[in-house]
Design a protein around this motif. Sequence first.
Motif, PDB file in Angstrom:
ATOM      1  N   SER A  14      71.461   1.190 -18.724  1.00 23.35           N
ATOM      2  CA  SER A  14      71.528   2.347 -19.565  1.00 23.35           C
ATOM      3  C   SER A  14      70.289   3.441 -18.993  1.00 23.35           C
ATOM      4  O   SER A  14      69.269   2.816 -18.596  1.00 23.35           O
ATOM      5  CB  SER A  14      71.309   2.168 -20.768  1.00 23.35           C
ATOM      6  OG  SER A  14      72.210   1.409 -21.415  1.00 23.35           O
ATOM      7  N   GLN A  15      70.712   4.518 -19.074  1.00 25.98           N
ATOM      8  CA  GLN A  15      69.490   5.578 -18.623  1.00 25.98           C
ATOM      9  C   GLN A  15      68.856   6.070 -20.050  1.00 25.98           C
ATOM     10  O   GLN A  15      69.386   6.195 -21.025  1.00 25.98           O
ATOM     11  CB  GLN A  15      70.172   6.921 -18.100  1.00 25.98           C
ATOM     12  CG  GLN A  15      69.315   7.944 -17.624  1.00 25.98           C
ATOM     13  CD  GLN A  15      68.352   7.640 -16.560  1.00 25.98           C
ATOM     14  OE1 GLN A  15      68.810   6.802 -15.623  1.00 25.98           O
ATOM     15  NE2 GLN A  15      67.239   8.096 -16.086  1.00 25.98           N
ATOM     16  N   VAL A  16      67.332   6.002 -19.921  1.00 21.80           N
ATOM     17  CA  VAL A  16      66.725   6.249 -21.300  1.00 21.80           C
ATOM     18  C   VAL A  16      66.039   7.797 -21.145  1.00 21.80           C
ATOM     19  O   VAL A  16      65.219   7.889 -20.048  1.00 21.80           O
ATOM     20  CB  VAL A  16      65.761   5.389 -21.691  1.00 21.80           C
ATOM     21  CG1 VAL A  16      64.908   5.517 -22.962  1.00 21.80           C
ATOM     22  CG2 VAL A  16      66.548   3.895 -21.760  1.00 21.80           C
ATOM     23  N   GLN A  17      65.949   8.603 -22.033  1.00 25.77           N
ATOM     24  CA  GLN A  17      65.154   9.732 -22.113  1.00 25.77           C
ATOM     25  C   GLN A  17      64.477  10.005 -23.375  1.00 25.77           C
ATOM     26  O   GLN A  17      65.124   9.929 -24.511  1.00 25.77           O
ATOM     27  CB  GLN A  17      65.525  11.014 -21.437  1.00 25.77           C
ATOM     28  CG  GLN A  17      65.080  12.249 -21.426  1.00 25.77           C
ATOM     29  CD  GLN A  17      63.485  12.080 -20.662  1.00 25.77           C
ATOM     30  OE1 GLN A  17      63.679  11.969 -19.297  1.00 25.77           O
ATOM     31  NE2 GLN A  17      62.343  12.081 -21.210  1.00 25.77           N
ATOM     32  N   ALA A  18      63.150   9.944 -23.617  1.00 24.01           N
ATOM     33  CA  ALA A  18      62.789  10.453 -25.111  1.00 24.01           C
ATOM     34  C   ALA A  18      61.797  11.750 -24.959  1.00 24.01           C
ATOM     35  O   ALA A  18      61.578  12.445 -23.905  1.00 24.01           O
ATOM     36  CB  ALA A  18      61.584   9.584 -25.501  1.00 24.01           C
ATOM     37  N   TYR A  19      62.166  12.362 -26.220  1.00 20.23           N
ATOM     38  CA  TYR A  19      61.239  13.659 -26.361  1.00 20.23           C
ATOM     39  C   TYR A  19      60.433  13.670 -27.535  1.00 20.23           C
ATOM     40  O   TYR A  19      60.863  12.880 -28.561  1.00 20.23           O
ATOM     41  CB  TYR A  19      62.564  14.801 -26.678  1.00 20.23           C
ATOM     42  CG  TYR A  19      63.496  15.199 -25.454  1.00 20.23           C
ATOM     43  CD1 TYR A  19      63.190  15.945 -24.787  1.00 20.23           C
ATOM     44  CD2 TYR A  19      64.707  14.148 -25.211  1.00 20.23           C
ATOM     45  CE1 TYR A  19      63.859  16.412 -23.416  1.00 20.23           C
ATOM     46  CE2 TYR A  19      65.266  14.543 -23.935  1.00 20.23           C
ATOM     47  CZ  TYR A  19      64.935  15.545 -23.241  1.00 20.23           C
ATOM     48  OH  TYR A  19      65.752  15.785 -22.125  1.00 20.23           O
ATOM     49  N   LEU A  20      59.320  14.231 -27.600  1.00 19.96           N
ATOM     50  CA  LEU A  20      58.454  13.854 -28.791  1.00 19.96           C
ATOM     51  C   LEU A  20      58.590  14.929 -29.673  1.00 19.96           C
ATOM     52  O   LEU A  20      58.416  14.782 -30.953  1.00 19.96           O
ATOM     53  CB  LEU A  20      57.079  14.099 -28.175  1.00 19.96           C
ATOM     54  CG  LEU A  20      56.412  12.863 -27.353  1.00 19.96           C
ATOM     55  CD1 LEU A  20      55.163  13.141 -26.868  1.00 19.96           C
ATOM     56  CD2 LEU A  20      56.871  11.628 -27.933  1.00 19.96           C
ATOM     57  N   ASP A  21      59.082  16.155 -29.159  1.00 20.39           N
ATOM     58  CA  ASP A  21      59.336  17.272 -29.930  1.00 20.39           C
ATOM     59  C   ASP A  21      60.465  18.144 -29.244  1.00 20.39           C
ATOM     60  O   ASP A  21      60.629  17.828 -28.169  1.00 20.39           O
ATOM     61  CB  ASP A  21      58.264  17.870 -30.395  1.00 20.39           C
ATOM     62  CG  ASP A  21      58.704  18.568 -31.811  1.00 20.39           C
ATOM     63  OD1 ASP A  21      59.389  18.609 -32.287  1.00 20.39           O
ATOM     64  OD2 ASP A  21      57.454  19.253 -32.325  1.00 20.39           O
ATOM     65  N   LYS A  22      61.225  18.932 -29.840  1.00 19.59           N
ATOM     66  CA  LYS A  22      62.056  19.870 -29.132  1.00 19.59           C
ATOM     67  C   LYS A  22      61.597  20.615 -27.798  1.00 19.59           C
ATOM     68  O   LYS A  22      60.582  21.185 -27.735  1.00 19.59           O
ATOM     69  CB  LYS A  22      62.737  20.891 -29.963  1.00 19.59           C
ATOM     70  CG  LYS A  22      63.813  22.004 -29.830  1.00 19.59           C
ATOM     71  CD  LYS A  22      64.363  22.597 -30.384  1.00 19.59           C
ATOM     72  CE  LYS A  22      65.694  23.401 -29.814  1.00 19.59           C
ATOM     73  NZ  LYS A  22      66.203  24.255 -31.110  1.00 19.59           N
ATOM     74  N   GLY A  23      62.338  20.269 -26.689  1.00 18.96           N
ATOM     75  CA  GLY A  23      61.806  20.590 -25.574  1.00 18.96           C
ATOM     76  C   GLY A  23      60.713  20.103 -24.737  1.00 18.96           C
ATOM     77  O   GLY A  23      60.008  20.640 -23.730  1.00 18.96           O
ATOM     78  N   LYS A  24      59.980  18.990 -25.522  1.00 19.43           N
ATOM     79  CA  LYS A  24      58.843  18.265 -24.933  1.00 19.43           C
ATOM     80  C   LYS A  24      59.213  16.905 -24.362  1.00 19.43           C
ATOM     81  O   LYS A  24      59.226  15.677 -25.201  1.00 19.43           O
ATOM     82  CB  LYS A  24      57.856  18.164 -25.899  1.00 19.43           C
ATOM     83  CG  LYS A  24      57.408  19.721 -26.261  1.00 19.43           C
ATOM     84  CD  LYS A  24      56.009  19.387 -27.080  1.00 19.43           C
ATOM     85  CE  LYS A  24      55.522  20.706 -27.689  1.00 19.43           C
ATOM     86  NZ  LYS A  24      54.394  20.704 -28.479  1.00 19.43           N
ATOM     87  N   PRO A  25      59.742  16.633 -23.414  1.00 17.71           N
ATOM     88  CA  PRO A  25      60.175  15.386 -22.821  1.00 17.71           C
ATOM     89  C   PRO A  25      58.886  14.516 -22.680  1.00 17.71           C
ATOM     90  O   PRO A  25      57.716  14.889 -22.390  1.00 17.71           O
ATOM     91  CB  PRO A  25      60.746  15.489 -21.372  1.00 17.71           C
ATOM     92  CG  PRO A  25      60.514  16.986 -20.926  1.00 17.71           C
ATOM     93  CD  PRO A  25      60.192  17.830 -22.044  1.00 17.71           C
ATOM     94  N   TYR A  26      58.891  13.153 -23.017  1.00 18.13           N
ATOM     95  CA  TYR A  26      58.150  12.118 -22.808  1.00 18.13           C
ATOM     96  C   TYR A  26      58.231  11.432 -21.640  1.00 18.13           C
ATOM     97  O   TYR A  26      59.221  10.681 -21.741  1.00 18.13           O
ATOM     98  CB  TYR A  26      57.964  11.384 -24.137  1.00 18.13           C
ATOM     99  CG  TYR A  26      57.050  10.254 -24.224  1.00 18.13           C
ATOM    100  CD1 TYR A  26      55.556  10.741 -24.045  1.00 18.13           C
ATOM    101  CD2 TYR A  26      57.209   8.993 -24.019  1.00 18.13           C
ATOM    102  CE1 TYR A  26      54.497   9.717 -24.056  1.00 18.13           C
ATOM    103  CE2 TYR A  26      56.358   7.913 -24.302  1.00 18.13           C
ATOM    104  CZ  TYR A  26      54.829   8.299 -24.174  1.00 18.13           C
ATOM    105  OH  TYR A  26      53.794   7.577 -24.152  1.00 18.13           O
ATOM    106  N   ARG A  27      57.410  11.358 -20.737  1.00 19.37           N
ATOM    107  CA  ARG A  27      57.572  10.619 -19.358  1.00 19.37           C
ATOM    108  C   ARG A  27      58.801  11.163 -18.713  1.00 19.37           C
ATOM    109  O   ARG A  27      59.793  11.884 -19.214  1.00 19.37           O
ATOM    110  CB  ARG A  27      57.419   9.125 -19.690  1.00 19.37           C
ATOM    111  CG  ARG A  27      56.244   8.460 -20.130  1.00 19.37           C
ATOM    112  CD  ARG A  27      56.136   7.031 -20.356  1.00 19.37           C
ATOM    113  NE  ARG A  27      56.974   6.158 -19.580  1.00 19.37           N
ATOM    114  CZ  ARG A  27      57.149   4.937 -19.982  1.00 19.37           C
ATOM    115  NH1 ARG A  27      56.351   4.247 -20.505  1.00 19.37           N
ATOM    116  NH2 ARG A  27      58.157   4.250 -19.239  1.00 19.37           N
TER     117      ARG A  27
END
Length: 54
Positions: A14-27
């Motif tokens: 699986s591909q994982v992507q996190a965002y701390l807030d709208k438009g702010k990717p985390y790592r």
Amino acid sequence: MNPVVGLDVSKGESQVQAYLDKGKPYRKGFKVSHTLEGLKELFDFLEEVKGKTG
């Protein structure tokens, strides 16, 4: 904050992507394999995001 974690699930990994807030990717996004080790990596990452966002 409104954290969001996206998972693109496919066969074997699986591909994982996190965002701390709208438009702010985390790592950077990353792949996790569908194994115990991969799921542990995903769990640890989710705990990290949880710690950053409360």
